[in-house]
Structures are given as structure tokens and as C-alpha cells.
Design a protein around this motif. Sequence first.
Motif: not given
Length: 119
Positions: A70-80, A93-97
Amino acid sequence: MVTGVSNVTVFLALCVIGLLIAAIVLYRQLKRQGEMLESALSRIESLNGGRRSEEPQMVLTVRVLDPIAVAKRESRSARIVADHLPNMVCRRVYQQVMREVGAELAERGVEAEMKVEYR
């Protein structure tokens, strides 16, 4: 031969007496525990203002099955960062959800208490 039978009879009689004594002791202990339980329940009832107990609360649990994806799909920085700091990414991710679900509930006028539990 008669003495052998009488020894067995005496032995069986002693066993029956022993079992009877054990049953009486266990019965008394069980009765005492029942009285203690009743006493505890009456104390709890008096603390609850005369009510035995309330109905259990219903709780909704949400578990994100693959927070890294989910993080990789939703955030460019999370992919890194996701491969190097997975715990931090999962927490975000849980905080955002929680923020998004809370905002949706608030928009609909639903009062809710939300928290993240670690199990």
C-alpha cells in the motif's frame, strides 16, 4: 482360600471408604468455592449499581494485510524507504488509514474512538 477372599474384600472396602472420603472433601471444597463466587458476584453487582453486567461492547478491527505494498503504491518516497525501514512505513500506513477513516466517519457525523494496537 477363604482368607484370600476376605483380604480382597477388606481391601475393596478400604478403597470404597477412601473414595467416599475424597468425594466428601471435594464436595465441601466445591461448595465453598461456589459460596465465594456468589459473594464476589454480589460485590460486583453492588459496585455496578444493582446491574449484573452490561452487554459487551462491539469493536471493529481493521488490519492492513500488506501495508508495504500500500505504501509503495501510494507514495513515491515509500518506494525508496519501505525496504530499509519497514516498521516505520507500516506505522505511517496505519496512521494514514486511521486519519482517512476518522475523517470519513466525522464527515458522516459518527463519533468514534480510534487507536492503533500492537499485537
